[in-house]
Design an enzyme around this catalytic site. Structure first.
Site, PDB file in Angstrom:
ATOM      1  N   HIS A 120       0.814  -1.218   0.000  1.00  6.69           N
ATOM      2  CA  HIS A 120       0.000   0.000   0.000  1.00  6.69           C
ATOM      3  C   HIS A 120       0.848   1.269   0.000  1.00  6.69           C
ATOM      4  O   HIS A 120       0.321   2.376  -0.162  1.00  6.69           O
ATOM      5  CB  HIS A 120      -0.927  -0.020   1.224  1.00  6.69           C
ATOM      6  N   LYS A 152      -4.601  10.192   4.089  1.00  2.30           N
ATOM      7  CA  LYS A 152      -4.739   9.666   5.448  1.00  2.30           C
ATOM      8  C   LYS A 152      -3.869  10.506   6.358  1.00  2.30           C
ATOM      9  O   LYS A 152      -2.673  10.696   6.093  1.00  2.30           O
ATOM     10  CB  LYS A 152      -4.286   8.198   5.547  1.00  2.30           C
ATOM     11  N   LYS A 208       3.108   4.371  -1.042  1.00  3.62           N
ATOM     12  CA  LYS A 208       3.109   5.227  -2.229  1.00  3.62           C
ATOM     13  C   LYS A 208       4.303   6.176  -2.128  1.00  3.62           C
ATOM     14  O   LYS A 208       4.283   7.128  -1.356  1.00  3.62           O
ATOM     15  CB  LYS A 208       1.781   5.982  -2.334  1.00  3.62           C
ATOM     16  N   HIS A 264      -8.736  10.828  -0.137  1.00  4.80           N
ATOM     17  CA  HIS A 264      -7.994   9.562  -0.182  1.00  4.80           C
ATOM     18  C   HIS A 264      -6.718   9.719   0.644  1.00  4.80           C
ATOM     19  O   HIS A 264      -6.000   8.766   0.889  1.00  4.80           O
ATOM     20  CB  HIS A 264      -7.667   9.180  -1.633  1.00  4.80           C
TER      21      HIS A 264
END
Length: 607
Positions: free
Chosen positions: A259, A492, A261, A490
């Site tokens: 996950h 966090k 990025k 999107h």
């Protein structure tokens, strides 16, 4: 099976029920690539989650709302909200979703229909109906920002180097300090020699087009977590590009994902690290709220420099190398060597990662929420009247939390979030207020994208119905401060604000959603931390920015009354957050919403 709870009644077929810990972590499915009907394509052209496939399907084939009581003159956002009892809490059987739950290859060319009565809706910015959604997303960004604007952004008044992505359809002044991926990859940032892209969901053809023409044949390493059919599909996407190579992240624990990025950009002039929250697909850079941290340009060290040279006070260099070494991949050895050769001493953030595994002893504090706990204990200042300083968590997906707060949220996870430098007393669980920010159904309905925005918010009914207790912590998405109230998050983020929300003790931007898979969960009576997924974020602490007061000011209207010359921290949403009202419901992706139209005049029927 009939279910009943605070959200009304719904039915769940037995095949839909899930017991996995990580049921909502945007997991890609891995099944057939082509639609059975003569090889016709009908899904995204890249591996992605079931929720995103449903959004793709609804964009290509909208279900229009037909209730004429919603007039053309009245924005749905301004109408009195209907009772949500019948607003879609009825889940269709999975038997009615034959091909949509299979991996498919798709280039979206279907004309998106619109409700004529809502064409002039102030939030409806898609009037060029002939273009596909992806093409429309790119059309806005055929060229990166003006060179001077980008240069000023990187070297001007943003000491935190924290940015939002550009959003199409908001007032231009709210995009003045924002970046598109084409800005990040522009020659202005450096003369590219090679790059590495770490991500979860990747559209290779689109990604290549984001690089300037002169850099498109430079070596590109893609680090991913795909397996089996999804991996084959990803590799097939890259066949036309001889310069692209792959590194498959090992995911040995069930339900884990890659996950993280991150971009590693090697230039003639040096090296740059970018840690962000966007998938490498057009939709994630179009009308969503996303976060980016961009490092300074790291110069090369002189030849013969020692191993510890180029380290920052935040230990960023060695922590980044440790994170890359956790992949145990020969493909990343070259990048580890490159990082060793550069001077990262100007970095002012702390790296906070998760890597899959079961950790004991001192390794337990290397990753996940125990890593956050250690960083806060060692580097964060003590908070006066600390029990009155709440914690905020803001995320786009939610995993299984257990039967009540004591199982994880209000025990081990909260203990990490409330840690401070001189934490002499252990606070009783849930003494510190917890504010969780997650979009409501109306947030999604009234968004720029309309209901399809919910494809990036993959909270499922199967998980939600098991943890209704959690929803009492929920707060709405509102971002007037950044002009992004209608750009669904999107991003966090996690932070520790003061009781009046004018200060924050720390701020974290990360890929990690609210899940045990991302943050880790203690096992074996607290002696072992188990993490399923790869995640990465950066932690901002006042001490690393020369602030000895132990807090950042929050950028906001009341700041002008302060005499403190320090630059305020740009929290991207409104504080204090507003708790859900009695009729608000968290967005749940796999149930229909048919009682009110979205900003495009459509309903949400995911199957």
């Amino acid at each position: 099976m009939l279910q009943e709870g605070a959200h009304g009644k719904w039915t769940v077929s037995s095949s839909d029920e899930s017991t996995e810990d990580n049921s909502d972590n945007e997991k890609p499915s891995t099944s057939s690539l082509l639609h059975a009907a003569g090889g016709r394509t009908s899904g995204p052209q890249y591996p992605c989650s079931e929720a995103r496939k449903a959004a793709h399907k609804r964009k290509a084939s909208p279900v229009q709302f037909s209730d004429k009581s919603f007039s053309a003159e009245t924005c749905p956002a301004e109408k009195q909200r209907p009772s949500q009892e019948g607003l879609g809490w009825c889940l269709s059987s999975s038997d009615e979703e034959p091909e949509d739950h299979k991996k498919q290859v798709h280039k979206e060319t279907v004309k998106e229909e619109k409700n004529d009565a809502l064409k002039e809706h102030p939030l409806n910015f898609h009037k060029d109906n002939e273009l596909s959604e992806n093409q429309k997303a790119e059309e806005c960004y055929e060229a990166p920002s003006e060179a001077q604007d980008t240069w000023d952004l990187l070297n001007g008044g943003n000491p935190f180097r924290f940015f939002l992505t550009k959003v199409r359809g908001i007032k231009q002044n709210y995009n003045s300090g924002a970046l598109h991926i084409k800005d990040i990859l522009s020659p202005l940032f450096g003369t590219l020699l090679s790059s590495a892209q770490f991500n979860y969901c990747i559209d290779v053809e689109w990604l290549v087009r984001q690089y300037p023409q002169e850099f498109r044949k430079k070596p590109l390493l893609i680090v991913h977590g795909e397996k089996r059919e999804s991996k084959a599909e990803l590799l097939a996407q890259a066949r036309p590009y001889e310069n692209i190579s792959f590194c498959q992240a090992k995911l040995d624990i069930a339900f884990g994902t890659h996950h993280t990025k991150m971009m590693l950009l090697l230039y003639e002039e040096g090296l740059r690290v970018v840690i962000h929250t966007s998938n490498l697909i057009a939709e994630d850079w179009h009308q969503k709220t996303q976060g980016i941290w961009i490092s300074p340009l790291y110069p090369r060290l002189p030849q013969g420099a020692t191993g510890s040279a180029g380290e920052s006070e935040t230990n960023f260099k060695s922590d980044l190398i440790s994170y890359l070494m956790a992949y145990n991949s020969p493909a990343l050895k070259e990048w580890i060597d490159k990082i060793q050769e550069h001077d990262l001493s100007e970095t002012r953030v702390y790296l906070l990662g998760s890597t899959p595994g079961r950790y004991q002893g001192i390794d337990k504090e290397k990753w996940g929420h125990l890593r956050l706990r250690k960083l806060l204990k060692v580097h964060a200042s003590s908070v006066p009247a600390q029990e009155s300083w709440p914690v905020i968590g803001q995320f786009s997906s939610i995993g299984s939390m257990g039967a009540d707060g004591s199982k994880w949220l209000c025990s081990e996870f909260q203990e990490s979030l409330v840690a401070t430098g001189s934490n002499v007393t252990t606070l009783l669980k849930c003494d510190v207020p917890i504010h969780l920010i997650y979009p409501t159904v109306d947030n999604v309905r009234q968004s720029l994208e309309g209901y399809p925005a919910g494809g990036s918010l993959p909270y499922s009914i199967q998980t939600a119905q098991k943890q209704l207790w959690l929803h009492s912590y929920f707060h709405k998405w509102s971002a007037e401060v950044s002009g992004r109230s209608h750009a669904m998050p999107h991003i966090k983020t996690y932070m520790r604000p003061s009781p009046d929300f004018q200060k924050i003790a720390w701020f974290l931007v990360t890929s990690a959603n609210l899940s045990k898979a991302a943050w880790g969960a203690l096992e074996k009576n607290g002696t072992q931390l188990m993490i399923r997924s790869y995640e990465l974020g950066v932690l901002f602490l006042p001490s690393a920015f020369g602030l000895d007061k132990g807090y950042f000011h929050v950028k906001g209207k009341l700041l002008s009354e302060s005499n403190d010359p320090a630059t305020p921290f740009p929290v991207p949403y409104d504080l204090p957050p507003e708790q859900y009202g009695s009729k608000d419901r968290p967005w749940i992706w796999n149930i229909p919403y048919t009682n009110a139209p979205d900003t495009h005049g459509n309903m949400w029927v995911p199957s």
